[in-house]
Motif scaffolding. Structure first.
Motif, PDB file in Angstrom:
ATOM      1  N   LYS A  82       0.802  -0.987  -0.049  1.00  0.00           N
ATOM      2  CA  LYS A  82      -0.120  -0.179   0.069  1.00  0.00           C
ATOM      3  C   LYS A  82       1.030   1.318  -0.043  1.00  0.00           C
ATOM      4  O   LYS A  82       0.318   2.344   0.063  1.00  0.00           O
ATOM      5  CB  LYS A  82      -0.938   0.185   1.168  1.00  0.00           C
ATOM      6  N   ALA A 114     -10.138   4.101  11.668  1.00  0.00           N
ATOM      7  CA  ALA A 114      -9.141   3.689  10.626  1.00  0.00           C
ATOM      8  C   ALA A 114      -7.638   4.103  11.105  1.00  0.00           C
ATOM      9  O   ALA A 114      -7.731   5.189  11.932  1.00  0.00           O
ATOM     10  CB  ALA A 114      -9.578   4.077   9.195  1.00  0.00           C
ATOM     11  N   ILE A 117      -5.574   6.821   4.973  1.00  0.00           N
ATOM     12  CA  ILE A 117      -5.882   6.758   3.693  1.00  0.00           C
ATOM     13  C   ILE A 117      -4.645   6.376   3.013  1.00  0.00           C
ATOM     14  O   ILE A 117      -3.481   6.989   3.027  1.00  0.00           O
ATOM     15  CB  ILE A 117      -6.895   7.672   3.170  1.00  0.00           C
ATOM     16  N   GLN A 142      -7.664   4.197  -0.872  1.00  0.00           N
ATOM     17  CA  GLN A 142      -7.956   3.045  -0.053  1.00  0.00           C
ATOM     18  C   GLN A 142      -8.065   3.467   1.539  1.00  0.00           C
ATOM     19  O   GLN A 142      -7.123   4.113   1.828  1.00  0.00           O
ATOM     20  CB  GLN A 142      -7.065   1.962  -0.326  1.00  0.00           C
ATOM     21  N   ILE A 144      -7.577   2.324   5.263  1.00  0.00           N
ATOM     22  CA  ILE A 144      -7.018   1.167   5.858  1.00  0.00           C
ATOM     23  C   ILE A 144      -7.436   1.166   7.245  1.00  0.00           C
ATOM     24  O   ILE A 144      -7.200   2.180   8.069  1.00  0.00           O
ATOM     25  CB  ILE A 144      -5.417   1.612   5.801  1.00  0.00           C
ATOM     26  N   ASP A 145      -8.219   0.097   7.557  1.00  0.00           N
ATOM     27  CA  ASP A 145      -8.722   0.133   8.920  1.00  0.00           C
ATOM     28  C   ASP A 145      -7.828  -0.327   9.986  1.00  0.00           C
ATOM     29  O   ASP A 145      -6.380  -0.599   9.697  1.00  0.00           O
ATOM     30  CB  ASP A 145      -9.960  -0.931   9.022  1.00  0.00           C
ATOM     31  N   SER A 150      -7.822  -3.107   3.976  1.00  0.00           N
ATOM     32  CA  SER A 150      -8.175  -2.155   2.848  1.00  0.00           C
ATOM     33  C   SER A 150      -9.667  -2.110   2.330  1.00  0.00           C
ATOM     34  O   SER A 150     -10.000  -3.307   2.123  1.00  0.00           O
ATOM     35  CB  SER A 150      -7.263  -1.771   1.952  1.00  0.00           C
ATOM     36  N   SER A 151     -10.162  -0.991   2.016  1.00  0.00           N
ATOM     37  CA  SER A 151     -11.559  -0.800   1.503  1.00  0.00           C
ATOM     38  C   SER A 151     -11.232   0.264   0.456  1.00  0.00           C
ATOM     39  O   SER A 151     -10.616   1.115   0.832  1.00  0.00           O
ATOM     40  CB  SER A 151     -12.612  -0.902   2.236  1.00  0.00           C
ATOM     41  N   THR A 152     -12.138   0.394  -0.531  1.00  0.00           N
ATOM     42  CA  THR A 152     -12.228   1.567  -1.423  1.00  0.00           C
ATOM     43  C   THR A 152     -12.877   2.688  -0.691  1.00  0.00           C
ATOM     44  O   THR A 152     -14.036   2.637  -0.178  1.00  0.00           O
ATOM     45  CB  THR A 152     -13.069   1.264  -2.668  1.00  0.00           C
ATOM     46  N   TYR A 153     -12.183   3.821  -0.538  1.00  0.00           N
ATOM     47  CA  TYR A 153     -12.756   5.051   0.157  1.00  0.00           C
ATOM     48  C   TYR A 153     -13.356   6.045  -0.840  1.00  0.00           C
ATOM     49  O   TYR A 153     -14.259   6.597  -0.622  1.00  0.00           O
ATOM     50  CB  TYR A 153     -11.551   5.728   0.947  1.00  0.00           C
TER      51      TYR A 153
END
Length: 160
Positions: A82, A114, A117, A142, A144-145, A150-153
């Motif tokens: 990342k 999170a 990002i 992304q 980042i928790d 990761s998930s799309t932000y």
């Protein structure tokens, strides 16, 4: 002469406490934007362009030049794969890479649970990576928790 009179009037109004000159000259802290600390290589030009992008969006930026970014990325919790060329810290979050200022402002307003990002890599057309021909490569920011997942932000489309 007219310019001089206008300047004198502005000075008098400001001195009288009207706030005439206060709005354009307020600091980023007064506008509610926290300081952004950017860790970067002293030799990276695209990092400098990203810093200019953040400043143009109203952020005050402190720069920390470092030869080895690995300890910084490990300390803030950038997951493998990342990373990018610079790492910023703002409001208790990391901002990795060429993240648009509007996404940073959104994160600060929403306060997600999170670490931060990231825009992995260096997509062409992202802030600081502008192309002379105006080309923009599609990319995503992304989130980042706390567990490093990761998930799309947000998504940013390619130019046509």
């Amino acid at each position: 002469m007219k310019f001089l009179k206008m300047m004198m009037a502005a000075l008098l109004l400001s001195a009288a406490g009207t706030g005439f000159a206060a709005t354009p000259n307020t600091s980023p802290v007064e506008r509610g934007l926290p300081l952004v600390t950017v860790h970067k290589s002293p030799y990276c030009g695209c990092c400098e362009k990203w810093i200019e992008h953040m400043q143009a969006a109203g952020f005050e930026v402190e720069v920390v030049n470092t030869e080895d970014m690995t300890p910084v990325k490990q300390r803030v919790g950038i997951p493998p794969g990342k990373g990018s060329c610079h790492t910023a810290e703002v409001g208790g979050y990391f901002v990795e890479g060429h993240v648009p200022a509007d996404d940073v402002k959104r994160m600060l307003a929403e306060k997600p649970a999170a670490r931060g990002i990231a825009v992995p890599g260096m997509p062409i057309g992202s802030p600081g990576m502008e192309s002379p021909d105006g080309r923009v490569q599609a990319y995503e920011v992304q989130l980042i928790d706390k567990d490093g997942l990761s998930s799309t932000y947000s998504t940013h489309a390619a130019s046509e």
